[in-house]
Design an enzyme around this catalytic site. Structure first.
Site, PDB file in Angstrom:
ATOM      1  N   HIS A 134       3.083  -5.093  39.279  1.00 32.10           N
ATOM      2  CA  HIS A 134       2.885  -6.436  39.804  1.00 32.10           C
ATOM      3  C   HIS A 134       4.129  -6.855  40.552  1.00 32.10           C
ATOM      4  O   HIS A 134       5.265  -6.670  40.083  1.00 32.10           O
ATOM      5  CB  HIS A 134       2.593  -7.404  38.657  1.00 32.10           C
ATOM      6  CG  HIS A 134       2.737  -8.840  39.015  1.00 32.10           C
ATOM      7  ND1 HIS A 134       2.154  -9.394  40.131  1.00 32.10           N
ATOM      8  CD2 HIS A 134       3.435  -9.855  38.410  1.00 32.10           C
ATOM      9  CE1 HIS A 134       2.466 -10.681  40.206  1.00 32.10           C
ATOM     10  NE2 HIS A 134       3.236 -10.980  39.175  1.00 32.10           N
TER      11      HIS A 134
ATOM     12  N   ASN B 180       5.068 -13.076  45.705  1.00 28.29           N
ATOM     13  CA  ASN B 180       4.280 -12.855  44.493  1.00 28.29           C
ATOM     14  C   ASN B 180       2.892 -13.453  44.706  1.00 28.29           C
ATOM     15  O   ASN B 180       2.758 -14.671  44.847  1.00 28.29           O
ATOM     16  CB  ASN B 180       4.994 -13.518  43.311  1.00 28.29           C
ATOM     17  CG  ASN B 180       4.243 -13.411  42.001  1.00 28.29           C
ATOM     18  OD1 ASN B 180       3.051 -13.145  41.961  1.00 28.29           O
ATOM     19  ND2 ASN B 180       4.954 -13.650  40.914  1.00 28.29           N
TER      20      ASN B 180
ATOM     21  N   CYS C  68      -1.550 -12.738  36.683  1.00 28.16           N
ATOM     22  CA  CYS C  68      -1.016 -11.572  37.393  1.00 28.16           C
ATOM     23  C   CYS C  68      -1.482 -10.244  36.802  1.00 28.16           C
ATOM     24  O   CYS C  68      -1.266  -9.190  37.413  1.00 28.16           O
ATOM     25  CB  CYS C  68       0.500 -11.637  37.413  1.00 28.16           C
ATOM     26  SG  CYS C  68       1.143 -13.210  38.043  1.00 28.16           S
TER      27      CYS C  68
END
Length: 353
Positions: free
Chosen positions: A278, A309, A124
């Site tokens: 993020h 996500n 990420c």
């Protein structure tokens, strides 16, 4: 003995993001859909994560397909041709081949050959790592234009029945073109890792485990060992996480890194027009906003509600939506920070394209 002076590439003092692109798959997976696989509810998922839907790619849509879609839009926005690219960087942990790289395939697809191409495996934080690399390549003169892509097909590496992470994840790709600038457009990056928490996010098994189980399963053909055959049917490694460890680390440590990124950029929180973290979890985003004491004038990206996500793709996707919905933010300063498996992190302040 005299040593000849080596020729040096022309140096660019500054770089900036020239164009931004995104690719969102067509399939929308709702919380109700997810609850077919795990014992949960739409209300619980919304309260714990802020997610309402997530995009997932069809079986015939690959990481490269999504990366190409995002890359072509980014190049069009930047006003450059693929033949002008001096490097192609793809941040991904879901390209299904250990080698060759996703970046080499993408470079060929878009017509960037023979530009150097390589992948970044930083989960990420991968997109922010890519921005750091692209910025350095442009400023050093090693490349005039660099394509940086974050692309993930996380639906390929999840077990829908697993409830620590599978319901969080979506697919997609975002891309930017970085080029030279007369003024600073990307601040010094704050990036690093904490390998002591290596097992906080990871896979259920390694490829070595798959090999060993596969060999045992083949032997079971003659022995009739059904238990081994059943194990072999679930060989594929899938993602899982220690949610509490990740949450605490993200909230406490990443807020410090975000503040450090502001200091490296020489600005205050009130100088920002946007905060683009993020898109891991809405609660993490909310806590970071509090700890950074961001004023209400700062627009906070909350793409996670609709996209889930998407790991390395989450920041460019969130930036793309932010500018679509708030075009007046273009040209302003945004703080972006990525963090995830490794554990790794990366942050910088950018001028929004």
């Amino acid at each position: 003995m005299s040593v000849p002076t080596l020729k040096q590439a022309p140096v660019n003092q500054y770089s900036r993001i020239l164009g931004l692109g995104a690719f969102r798959p067509d399939i929308i997976v709702t919380n109700e859909d997810v609850c077919q696989w795990i014992d949960s509810s739409d209300e619980w998922i919304r309260q714990r994560t802020g997610i309402v839907t997530r995009h997932r790619a069809a079986a015939d849509v690959s990481v490269i397909d999504m990366a190409e879609g995002a890359a072509r839009e980014a190049m069009e926005k930047a006003g450059i041709d693929a033949s002008e690219l001096g490097a192609v960087i793809v941040s991904t942990v879901t390209h299904p081949y250990a080698t060759p790289s996703a970046a080499a395939s993408l470079a060929d697809r878009i017509g960037a050959t023979p530009a150097p191409a390589f992948d970044i495996s930083a989960a990420c934080a991968g997109y922010c790592y890519g921005i750091a690399q692209g910025d350095a390549l442009v400023r050093s003169g090693a490349a005039k234009y660099v394509l940086v892509v974050g692309a993930e097909k996380l639906s390929d590496v999840i077990d829908n029945r697993e409830r620590t992470i599978s319901f969080l994840l979506g697919d997609g790709a975002g891309a930017v073109v970085i080029g030279p600038s007369d003024t600073p457009g990307i601040s010094p990056s704050v990036w690093g890792s904490d390998g002591s928490k290596w097992d906080a996010i990871g896979m259920t098994r390694s490829l070595l485990d798959v090999r060993d189980l596969g060999m045992a399963a083949r032997q079971s053909d003659s022995t009739g060992d059904m238990a081994l055959l059943e194990d072999a049917q679930e060989l594929y490694p899938t993602l899982r996480q220690d949610g509490q460890t990740v949450f605490r680390w993200a909230v406490w440590e990443m807020a410090k890194m975000a503040q450090q990124a502001l200091e490296e950029a020489g600005i205050q929180a009130e100088d920002l027009v946007a905060f683009i973290p993020h898109q891991a979890n809405m609660r993490i985003i909310d806590e970071m906003v509090k700890k950074l004491k961001l004023p209400e004038t700062v627009t906070v990206a909350r793409d996670i509600a609709d996209a889930g996500n998407t790991s390395a793709a989450s920041i460019p996707l969130a930036t793309h939506r932010l500018l679509q919905e708030n075009p007046e933010l273009s040209g302003g300063l945004a703080l972006q920070i990525g963090f995830g498996a490794g554990l790794v992190f990366g942050a910088q302040v950018i001028v929004l394209p």
